[in-house]
Design a protein around this motif. Structure first.
Motif, PDB file in Angstrom:
ATOM      1  N   ILE A   5      -3.920 -13.669  -7.120  1.00  3.59           N
ATOM      2  CA  ILE A   5      -3.317 -12.372  -7.416  1.00  3.59           C
ATOM      3  C   ILE A   5      -4.223 -11.501  -8.284  1.00  3.59           C
ATOM      4  CG2 ILE A   5      -2.057 -13.103  -9.492  1.00  3.59           C
ATOM      5  CD1 ILE A   5       0.287 -11.334  -8.400  1.00  3.59           C
ATOM      6  N   ASP A   6      -5.049 -12.105  -9.116  1.00  2.00           N
ATOM      7  CA  ASP A   6      -5.930 -11.319  -9.984  1.00  2.00           C
ATOM      8  C   ASP A   6      -7.028 -10.613  -9.187  1.00  2.00           C
ATOM      9  OD1 ASP A   6      -4.572 -11.927 -12.345  1.00  2.00           O
ATOM     10  OD2 ASP A   6      -5.628 -13.837 -12.542  1.00  2.00           O
ATOM     11  N   ASP A   7      -7.290 -11.090  -7.974  1.00  2.79           N
ATOM     12  CA  ASP A   7      -8.315 -10.466  -7.121  1.00  2.79           C
ATOM     13  C   ASP A   7      -7.709  -9.510  -6.104  1.00  2.79           C
ATOM     14  OD1 ASP A   7     -10.233 -12.027  -8.401  1.00  2.79           O
ATOM     15  OD2 ASP A   7     -10.044 -13.650  -6.931  1.00  2.79           O
ATOM     16  N   ALA A  66      10.782   4.330  -9.143  1.00  2.00           N
ATOM     17  CA  ALA A  66       9.902   5.247  -9.866  1.00  2.00           C
ATOM     18  C   ALA A  66       9.677   6.482  -9.007  1.00  2.00           C
ATOM     19  CB  ALA A  66       8.559   4.580 -10.192  1.00  2.00           C
ATOM     20  N   ASP A  67      10.053   7.633  -9.529  1.00  2.00           N
ATOM     21  CA  ASP A  67       9.846   8.906  -8.843  1.00  2.00           C
ATOM     22  C   ASP A  67      10.454   8.925  -7.441  1.00  2.00           C
ATOM     23  OD1 ASP A  67       8.370   9.718 -11.078  1.00  2.00           O
ATOM     24  OD2 ASP A  67       6.502   8.960 -10.228  1.00  2.00           O
ATOM     25  N   GLY A  68      11.589   8.269  -7.282  1.00  2.00           N
ATOM     26  CA  GLY A  68      12.271   8.273  -5.996  1.00  2.00           C
ATOM     27  C   GLY A  68      11.812   7.207  -5.033  1.00  2.00           C
ATOM     28  N   SER A  69      10.747   6.478  -5.375  1.00  2.00           N
ATOM     29  CA  SER A  69      10.283   5.367  -4.553  1.00  2.00           C
ATOM     30  C   SER A  69      10.764   4.060  -5.184  1.00  2.00           C
ATOM     31  CB  SER A  69       8.757   5.358  -4.441  1.00  2.00           C
ATOM     32  OG  SER A  69       8.286   6.499  -3.755  1.00  2.00           O
ATOM     33  N   VAL A  70      10.786   2.997  -4.387  1.00  2.00           N
ATOM     34  CA  VAL A  70      11.158   1.674  -4.883  1.00  2.00           C
ATOM     35  C   VAL A  70      10.009   0.723  -4.596  1.00  2.00           C
ATOM     36  CG1 VAL A  70      12.808  -0.229  -4.732  1.00  2.00           C
ATOM     37  CG2 VAL A  70      13.604   2.131  -4.477  1.00  2.00           C
ATOM     38  N   TYR A  71       9.604  -0.016  -5.621  1.00  2.00           N
ATOM     39  CA  TYR A  71       8.467  -0.923  -5.518  1.00  2.00           C
ATOM     40  C   TYR A  71       8.881  -2.356  -5.791  1.00  2.00           C
ATOM     41  CZ  TYR A  71       5.901   3.452  -5.978  1.00  2.00           C
ATOM     42  OH  TYR A  71       5.439   4.725  -5.801  1.00  2.00           O
ATOM     43  N   PHE A  72       8.182  -3.287  -5.171  1.00  2.00           N
ATOM     44  CA  PHE A  72       8.386  -4.702  -5.459  1.00  2.00           C
ATOM     45  C   PHE A  72       7.378  -5.124  -6.520  1.00  2.00           C
ATOM     46  CE2 PHE A  72       7.934  -9.248  -5.030  1.00  2.00           C
ATOM     47  CZ  PHE A  72       9.230  -9.669  -4.810  1.00  2.00           C
ATOM     48  N   ASP A  73       7.885  -5.784  -7.545  1.00  2.00           N
ATOM     49  CA  ASP A  73       7.044  -6.274  -8.649  1.00  2.00           C
ATOM     50  C   ASP A  73       6.494  -7.642  -8.251  1.00  2.00           C
ATOM     51  OD1 ASP A  73       5.928  -7.256 -10.962  1.00  2.00           O
ATOM     52  OD2 ASP A  73       7.699  -6.951 -12.220  1.00  2.00           O
ATOM     53  N   VAL A  74       5.239  -7.679  -7.801  1.00  2.00           N
ATOM     54  CA  VAL A  74       4.702  -8.913  -7.239  1.00  2.00           C
ATOM     55  C   VAL A  74       4.573 -10.023  -8.289  1.00  2.00           C
ATOM     56  CG1 VAL A  74       3.515  -7.713  -5.373  1.00  2.00           C
ATOM     57  CG2 VAL A  74       2.293  -8.177  -7.511  1.00  2.00           C
ATOM     58  N   ARG A  75       4.363  -9.665  -9.547  1.00  2.36           N
ATOM     59  CA  ARG A  75       4.228 -10.692 -10.576  1.00  2.36           C
ATOM     60  C   ARG A  75       5.568 -11.339 -10.929  1.00  2.36           C
ATOM     61  NH1 ARG A  75      -0.560 -11.602 -12.827  1.00  2.36           N
ATOM     62  NH2 ARG A  75      -2.223 -10.051 -12.609  1.00  2.36           N
ATOM     63  N   LYS A  92       3.592   3.290  -9.414  1.00  5.40           N
ATOM     64  CA  LYS A  92       3.564   1.839  -9.545  1.00  5.40           C
ATOM     65  C   LYS A  92       3.276   1.432 -10.982  1.00  5.40           C
ATOM     66  CE  LYS A  92       1.723   0.825  -4.897  1.00  5.40           C
ATOM     67  NZ  LYS A  92       0.646   0.113  -4.165  1.00  5.40           N
ATOM     68  N   ARG A  93       3.926   0.369 -11.413  1.00  4.28           N
ATOM     69  CA  ARG A  93       3.608  -0.208 -12.715  1.00  4.28           C
ATOM     70  C   ARG A  93       2.322  -1.017 -12.648  1.00  4.28           C
ATOM     71  NH1 ARG A  93       9.590  -2.813 -13.945  1.00  4.28           N
ATOM     72  NH2 ARG A  93      10.746  -0.838 -14.120  1.00  4.28           N
ATOM     73  N   ASP A  94       2.053  -1.557 -11.493  1.00  3.46           N
ATOM     74  CA  ASP A  94       0.876  -2.396 -11.283  1.00  3.46           C
ATOM     75  C   ASP A  94       0.310  -2.035  -9.908  1.00  3.46           C
ATOM     76  OD1 ASP A  94      -0.738  -4.677 -10.328  1.00  3.46           O
ATOM     77  OD2 ASP A  94       0.001  -5.747 -12.095  1.00  3.46           O
ATOM     78  N   PRO A  95      -1.006  -1.829  -9.785  1.00  2.31           N
ATOM     79  CA  PRO A  95      -1.551  -1.437  -8.481  1.00  2.31           C
ATOM     80  C   PRO A  95      -1.306  -2.464  -7.381  1.00  2.31           C
ATOM     81  CG  PRO A  95      -3.313  -2.030 -10.019  1.00  2.31           C
ATOM     82  CD  PRO A  95      -2.061  -1.919 -10.815  1.00  2.31           C
ATOM     83  N   ARG A  96      -0.975  -3.699  -7.762  1.00  4.18           N
ATOM     84  CA  ARG A  96      -0.708  -4.744  -6.764  1.00  4.18           C
ATOM     85  C   ARG A  96       0.710  -4.674  -6.211  1.00  4.18           C
ATOM     86  NH1 ARG A  96      -4.563  -7.734 -10.574  1.00  4.18           N
ATOM     87  NH2 ARG A  96      -3.162  -6.729 -12.049  1.00  4.18           N
ATOM     88  N   ASP A  97       1.602  -3.974  -6.878  1.00  4.48           N
ATOM     89  CA  ASP A  97       2.967  -3.819  -6.366  1.00  4.48           C
ATOM     90  C   ASP A  97       2.944  -3.041  -5.047  1.00  4.48           C
ATOM     91  OD1 ASP A  97       3.714  -5.104  -8.671  1.00  4.48           O
ATOM     92  OD2 ASP A  97       4.448  -3.296  -9.679  1.00  4.48           O
ATOM     93  N   PHE A  98       3.917  -3.294  -4.213  1.00  6.99           N
ATOM     94  CA  PHE A  98       3.949  -2.583  -2.925  1.00  6.99           C
ATOM     95  C   PHE A  98       5.264  -1.826  -2.762  1.00  6.99           C
ATOM     96  CE2 PHE A  98       5.493  -6.902  -2.036  1.00  6.99           C
ATOM     97  CZ  PHE A  98       6.653  -6.666  -1.324  1.00  6.99           C
ATOM     98  N   ALA A  99       5.197  -0.771  -1.955  1.00  2.47           N
ATOM     99  CA  ALA A  99       6.349   0.113  -1.759  1.00  2.47           C
ATOM    100  C   ALA A  99       7.320  -0.477  -0.752  1.00  2.47           C
ATOM    101  CB  ALA A  99       5.882   1.479  -1.296  1.00  2.47           C
TER     102      ALA A  99
END
Length: 465
Positions: A160-162, A138-147, A173-180
């Protein structure tokens, strides 16, 4: 008795069973080189140096990887603040870390990879994770989808919900919990070319890729400080296992050095630099202080505790010196450590219990000296040297002998002066002028020297501070 460790992932002490018989593979999260090391940084290196030494004593062939994180947000920020190239800051501090490890007697790692030397491996891992549906661009960055990874947060035992990931200064990010895993380039920042555009690696990706390169898809032990369990180690696990690796089979974490109850940290302004400490304290004493508490116990820093460590180690050194003098030469280490020492070390690296055996053996050796039993004293010294060798604390080892040689000129000058004074004291005693003899001894004691009368004449050593 098998070697046993507290496995963070299992939350209990487990018997160690290596992947390959007679071999041990260890990955330790090493330095992030945005600043020179304080003693809290170096403690981790010391703890795992003792682990490595114990495995080698037990006959294992050890592959020990300790990485260098030479690019991250903190290094880039320091470069901007100081008006220096990011690589200049990283290299200078990497040298400082290596100097710290060396001066405190840590064995060099098998390999010490830098993050910036492994961008190719990181790109390969990201490509595989995107193909498997565990990561996205996304926008040149790559994120891991934690879910997408069901085992996420098993190490830190969180819900994970907390969860909220630390702010990484990135968007998309698609989800604020995902990490770069990869951060798109920003003006003035270092960057590398990838299929998704120019950018730089995220901290977590670096270790997953380097562990895979040097230890393969599965290895025995992953180590680091307690503060790395989340997010760093959780994110390493997610990336590696989603990529298809078994990754680490045991997770071992060391506790912190604290000051006034808080973790020692440059950001908190409560750190004590290794380079400063070794100017004030002998490095072997500093190793004793940092390396002999249990690796899972916090160390509360204080000058008083260091003085106690200095005194305790002086008792060991005094015994060694007396036996060497009586033996008329060096006594080699015993082939085996005492069984009680081995039992303590096998049980989750029980260094405090093992050290108690060292001190007990020293007391037995001193009793043998008092009884003029040279053979028994030499046997106890051989055992003490074997035990201290495992702990990296044998003052007769070549590393520490070199340290003594570096101070040889000064020691020789002091020795000449002290012996002149001691000759005056002996002359006073010969003429039964006890007042003068006692006054000379008191003056030397006030100067920080310990005077011991022995059958071969008086000897001096540096006393506790």
């Amino acid at each position: 008795m098998p070697i046993r460790f507290h496995d963070t992932s299992a939350r209990q002490i487990r018997d160690f069973v290596p992947l390959s018989r007679g071999c041990v593979s260890i990955y330790l999260c090493g330095a992030t080189v945005q600043a020179a090391p304080h003693i809290g940084h170096i403690r981790s290196g010391l703890n795992f140096d003792i682990m490595r030494r114990w495995f080698e004593y037990r006959g294992f062939d050890v592959t020990f990887i300790r990485n260098v994180t030479d690019i991250d947000d903190k290094i880039i920020r320091k470069a901007g603040e100081q008006g220096r190239p990011w690589w200049s800051i990283g290299y200078a501090n990497e040298r400082a870390f290596n100097d710290g490890y060396t001066v405190l007697g840590c064995l060099p790692p098998t390999y010490e990879p830098r993050a910036t030397g492994h961008v190719t491996e990181m790109v390969e891992m990201m490509r595989g994770l995107i193909e498997r549906g565990h990561a996205y661009e996304a926008d040149g960055s790559v994120y891991f989808d934690v879910r997408s990874f069901p085992g996420y947060l098993a190490l830190s035992n969180q819900d994970i919900d907390d969860l909220r990931q630390p702010d990484e200064g990135v968007s998309g990010k698609r989800d604020p919990r995902d990490f770069a895993m990869w951060k798109a380039t920003k003006p003035g920042e270092p960057d590398w070319e990838t299929p998704w555009g120019r950018g730089r690696p995220g901290w977590h990706l670096e270790c997953s890729a380097m562990a895979h390169k040097y230890l393969g898809s599965a290895f025995d032990i992953h180590g680091g400080g307690l503060d790395l369990i989340f997010p760093h180690h959780e994110n390493e696990i997610a990336q590696a296992k989603a990529f298809g690796d078994e990754f680490a089979r045991y997770w071992v974490h060391n506790a912190w050095v604290t000051m006034s109850g808080e973790k020692m940290s440059k950001s908190l302004g409560n750190s004590v630099l290794v380079s400063e400490m070794v100017q004030r304290w002998r490095p072997i004493v500093l190793r004793y202080y940092l390396g002999t508490p249990h690796y899972r116990s916090m160390i509360e820093y204080s000058e008083e505790a260091l003085r106690e460590a200095e005194s305790a180690f002086a008792r060991i050194e005094g015994f060694i010196q007396r036996v060497v003098e009586k033996a008329g030469g060096i006594v080699e280490p015993a082939a085996q450590v005492p069984p009680a020492f081995a039992e303590a070390m096998d049980d989750d690296l029980g260094v405090p219990q093992a050290l108690a055996i060292v001190h007990t053996t020293v007391r037995q050796g001193n009793s043998a000296l008092a009884a003029d039993d040279k053979e028994a004293a030499m046997a106890r010294l051989a055992e003490v040297r074997a035990m201290l060798g495992v702990l990296g604390l044998d003052p007769l080892d070549a590393h520490w002998a070199e340290e003594a040689d570096r101070g040889g000129d000064l020691h020789g000058a002091v020795d000449t002066l002290v012996r002149l004074v001691l000759e005056q004291r002996e002359a006073a005693r010969a003429r039964k002028d006890w007042a003068t003899a006692d006054a000379i001894r008191d003056q030397l004691t006030q100067s920080g020297l310990v005077i011991e009368d022995s059958p071969s004449g008086p000897r001096w050593t540096l006393g506790p501070r």
